[in-house]
Structures are given as structure tokens and as C-alpha cells.
Scaffold this motif. Structure first.
Motif, PDB file in Angstrom:
ATOM      1  N   LYS A  23       1.074  -1.219   0.167  1.00 25.16           N
ATOM      2  CA  LYS A  23       0.087  -0.234  -0.034  1.00 25.16           C
ATOM      3  C   LYS A  23       0.764   1.212   0.100  1.00 25.16           C
ATOM      4  O   LYS A  23       0.500   2.254  -0.861  1.00 25.16           O
ATOM      5  CB  LYS A  23      -0.859  -0.032   1.196  1.00 25.16           C
ATOM      6  CG  LYS A  23      -1.841   1.157   1.259  1.00 25.16           C
ATOM      7  CD  LYS A  23      -2.701   1.253   2.512  1.00 25.16           C
ATOM      8  CE  LYS A  23      -3.564   2.488   2.983  1.00 25.16           C
ATOM      9  NZ  LYS A  23      -4.294   2.356   4.065  1.00 25.16           N
ATOM     10  N   VAL A  24       1.800   1.089   0.849  1.00 30.55           N
ATOM     11  CA  VAL A  24       2.722   2.363   1.015  1.00 30.55           C
ATOM     12  C   VAL A  24       3.655   2.543  -0.144  1.00 30.55           C
ATOM     13  O   VAL A  24       3.751   3.755  -0.800  1.00 30.55           O
ATOM     14  CB  VAL A  24       3.638   2.446   2.148  1.00 30.55           C
ATOM     15  CG1 VAL A  24       4.818   3.333   2.249  1.00 30.55           C
ATOM     16  CG2 VAL A  24       2.914   2.467   3.562  1.00 30.55           C
ATOM     17  N   ASP A  25       4.038   1.641  -0.920  1.00 31.43           N
ATOM     18  CA  ASP A  25       5.110   1.688  -2.133  1.00 31.43           C
ATOM     19  C   ASP A  25       3.992   2.200  -3.287  1.00 31.43           C
ATOM     20  O   ASP A  25       4.523   2.888  -3.816  1.00 31.43           O
ATOM     21  CB  ASP A  25       5.308   0.165  -2.496  1.00 31.43           C
ATOM     22  CG  ASP A  25       6.429  -0.475  -1.821  1.00 31.43           C
ATOM     23  OD1 ASP A  25       6.932   0.332  -0.716  1.00 31.43           O
ATOM     24  OD2 ASP A  25       6.903  -1.566  -1.910  1.00 31.43           O
ATOM     25  N   GLY A  26       2.905   1.697  -3.201  1.00 32.33           N
ATOM     26  CA  GLY A  26       2.017   2.333  -4.391  1.00 32.33           C
ATOM     27  C   GLY A  26       1.500   3.689  -4.263  1.00 32.33           C
ATOM     28  O   GLY A  26       1.182   4.369  -5.353  1.00 32.33           O
ATOM     29  N   ARG A  28       3.017   6.064  -2.189  1.00 36.83           N
ATOM     30  CA  ARG A  28       4.063   7.163  -1.996  1.00 36.83           C
ATOM     31  C   ARG A  28       5.255   6.665  -2.572  1.00 36.83           C
ATOM     32  O   ARG A  28       5.972   7.525  -3.038  1.00 36.83           O
ATOM     33  CB  ARG A  28       4.424   7.266  -0.507  1.00 36.83           C
ATOM     34  CG  ARG A  28       3.077   7.919   0.281  1.00 36.83           C
ATOM     35  CD  ARG A  28       2.810   9.177   0.393  1.00 36.83           C
ATOM     36  NE  ARG A  28       4.229  10.132   0.906  1.00 36.83           N
ATOM     37  CZ  ARG A  28       4.137  10.143   2.076  1.00 36.83           C
ATOM     38  NH1 ARG A  28       3.281   9.743   2.897  1.00 36.83           N
ATOM     39  NH2 ARG A  28       5.066  10.985   2.530  1.00 36.83           N
ATOM     40  N   GLY A  29       6.025   5.197  -2.518  1.00 36.85           N
ATOM     41  CA  GLY A  29       7.154   4.886  -2.964  1.00 36.85           C
ATOM     42  C   GLY A  29       7.897   4.222  -1.768  1.00 36.85           C
ATOM     43  O   GLY A  29       7.523   4.173  -0.763  1.00 36.85           O
ATOM     44  N   VAL A  30       9.143   3.258  -2.245  1.00 38.19           N
ATOM     45  CA  VAL A  30       9.750   2.559  -1.441  1.00 38.19           C
ATOM     46  C   VAL A  30      10.497   3.490  -0.383  1.00 38.19           C
ATOM     47  O   VAL A  30      10.843   3.236   0.861  1.00 38.19           O
ATOM     48  CB  VAL A  30      10.540   1.521  -1.957  1.00 38.19           C
ATOM     49  CG1 VAL A  30       9.894   0.719  -3.028  1.00 38.19           C
ATOM     50  CG2 VAL A  30      11.508   2.434  -2.552  1.00 38.19           C
ATOM     51  N   TRP A  31      10.706   4.790  -0.756  1.00 38.95           N
ATOM     52  CA  TRP A  31      11.341   5.757   0.313  1.00 38.95           C
ATOM     53  C   TRP A  31      10.505   6.154   1.597  1.00 38.95           C
ATOM     54  O   TRP A  31      11.118   6.796   2.536  1.00 38.95           O
ATOM     55  CB  TRP A  31      11.984   6.723  -0.479  1.00 38.95           C
ATOM     56  CG  TRP A  31      10.828   7.493  -1.285  1.00 38.95           C
ATOM     57  CD1 TRP A  31      10.143   8.705  -0.697  1.00 38.95           C
ATOM     58  CD2 TRP A  31      10.552   7.323  -2.792  1.00 38.95           C
ATOM     59  NE1 TRP A  31       9.202   8.982  -1.984  1.00 38.95           N
ATOM     60  CE2 TRP A  31       9.379   8.113  -2.978  1.00 38.95           C
ATOM     61  CE3 TRP A  31      10.911   6.504  -3.589  1.00 38.95           C
ATOM     62  CZ2 TRP A  31       8.716   8.230  -4.123  1.00 38.95           C
ATOM     63  CZ3 TRP A  31      10.346   6.399  -4.798  1.00 38.95           C
ATOM     64  CH2 TRP A  31       9.279   7.161  -5.148  1.00 38.95           C
ATOM     65  N   LYS A  32       9.286   5.957   1.444  1.00 43.37           N
ATOM     66  CA  LYS A  32       8.221   6.421   2.631  1.00 43.37           C
ATOM     67  C   LYS A  32       8.418   5.015   3.732  1.00 43.37           C
ATOM     68  O   LYS A  32       8.024   3.845   3.175  1.00 43.37           O
ATOM     69  CB  LYS A  32       6.815   6.503   1.989  1.00 43.37           C
ATOM     70  CG  LYS A  32       5.862   6.242   3.259  1.00 43.37           C
ATOM     71  CD  LYS A  32       5.967   7.666   4.261  1.00 43.37           C
ATOM     72  CE  LYS A  32       4.702   7.520   5.116  1.00 43.37           C
ATOM     73  NZ  LYS A  32       4.711   6.584   6.240  1.00 43.37           N
TER      74      LYS A  32
END
Length: 201
Positions: A23-26, A28-32
Motif C-alpha cells: 500500500k505504501v509503495d503504491g 508514496r514509494g519505497v522511500w516512505k
């Protein structure tokens, strides 16, 4: 019977955590950092963890291993409350989001530069590779993955004779690229300072 039912409804958290990462990757991105995210459709954690208990879990000063707790908060629900790696004593690789960003960039650059295998190991190829990687990192910087007011503050890409390679490296068929990035780190501790200002007339 109710104790048995209670035990049967317990599930390991791994599935929920994978969902949080996705969910976070989609969004915001893996940096979040995959933390401070609510877990839905659950009753709550089977073990209650408070600030005092988590203090010992957050960082082991000897081994550096951290446990990212799943905690229940009044009014907020059940949240993933931590984003540390097992290398908790390291300033470089302490956070999951930083490590995942570097893994993503490394894999992306490896795959993108595979097209240059067996190309001439000369300045034209070096410029193409450097431009391709710089474009990719500039896009990441624009998305907020890298720190810095300008792209040149956020990353560097080096490739070339006398910079990353020697004449021997070129004779041996090696094309060496160096990439440096200033990753954005999570604000794990929010510290507020208050001052009492006396009334002035």
C-alpha cells in the motif's frame, strides 16, 4: 471453548505487513517508511505494548536489532509502529525505507544498463549510461525520494576513465559506475521545544 476460539482467531502479522508495504509503495514509494499505518479488519494485537515496553524493543544497543511493534492506540486503531532494520546501530542502514530505496535503485540501474553489455567501453557509452541514471535519479528526487534543494545536492553519478576506471579496468572489459545518493530519512522522533515568553507592553 472461548479460549480455543480466541487462539484460533490469532494470525501472524506477516500478511498484514506485506499489505502495508504494498500500500505504501503504491501510494508514496519505497522511500516512505512503512510505519504509522493503520491495520484494518482486525480486532487488535494479541500483546499490548506501551511506550515503556517498546523502549527496549526499539533498539538493542549491543546487537542493534530492532523490533517494529504493532501497537494499539486510542482513537487511532492498530498501527505499525516502527520502521527499523536489524542493523539498528548503523546510521546508514537503520531504516527500512532507506535500505529499500538503495535496493530499488541498484536493481533498476543494473537492469537498465544491461543493454550496454558488449557496447564499446568508451566515452560515448559512459555518457549515455551516466545520462540515463541521472535522469532516473532526478525523477526520484522530484518525487521526494532524495534529499537536497537541487539534484546535484541529492545524488552524483560517476563513470569514466580516471574517475571510476583505470586503463587496466577497460582492458579487462570492466565498466564501473559509482552512484551516491542522499536518501530522505524518516522523522522518527518529533521533538517540540516550548518557551515561555513574558508579556511585553
Amino acid at each position: 471453548m472461548t479460549a480455543l476460539i480466541k487462539d484460533l482467531t490469532k494470525i501472524p502479522p506477516s500478511g498484514a505487513i506485506v499489505g502495508v508495504y504494498s500500500k505504501v509503495d503504491g501510494a508514496r514509494g519505497v522511500w516512505k517508511a512503512p510505519a504509522n499505518v493503520s491495520l484494518n479488519s482486525i480486532v487488535g494485537p494479541s500483546e499490548i505494548i506501551d511506550d515503556l515496553i517498546q523502549e527496549d524493543l526499539n533498539i538493542d544497543t549491543l546487537a542493534g536489532k530492532s523490533i517494529n511493534a504493532i501497537r494499539s492506540f486510542t482513537g487511532k486503531g492498530t498501527l505499525v509502529w516502527g520502521a527499523r532494520t536489524l542493523d539498528g546501530n548503523s546510521n546508514e542502514w537503520r531504516y527500512i525505507s532507506v535500505r529499500r530505496l538503495f535496493i530499488m535503485v541498484e536493481e533498476s540501474c543494473k537492469k537498465a544498463s544491461a543493454q550496454f553489455v558488449f557496447e564499446p567501453n568508451d566515452a560515448n557509452t559512459w555518457i549515455k549510461i551516466r545520462a540515463m541514471i541521472e535522469n532516473y535519479l532526478t525523477n526520484l528526487w522530484r518525487q521526494g525520494a532524495l534529499a537536497g534543494a537541487k539534484p546535484e545536492h541529492a545524488f552524483f553519478v560517476k563513470c569514466g576513465l580516471g574517475s571510476t576506471m583505470t586503463a587496466v579496468d577497460i582492458l579487462e572489459g570492466k565498466l564501473i559506475v559509482e552512484i551516491g545518493m542522499a536518501a530522505v530519512r524518516p522523522a522518527e522522533f518529533i521533538i517540540l521545544r516550548f518557551m515561555h515568553k513574558m508579556q511585553e507592553s
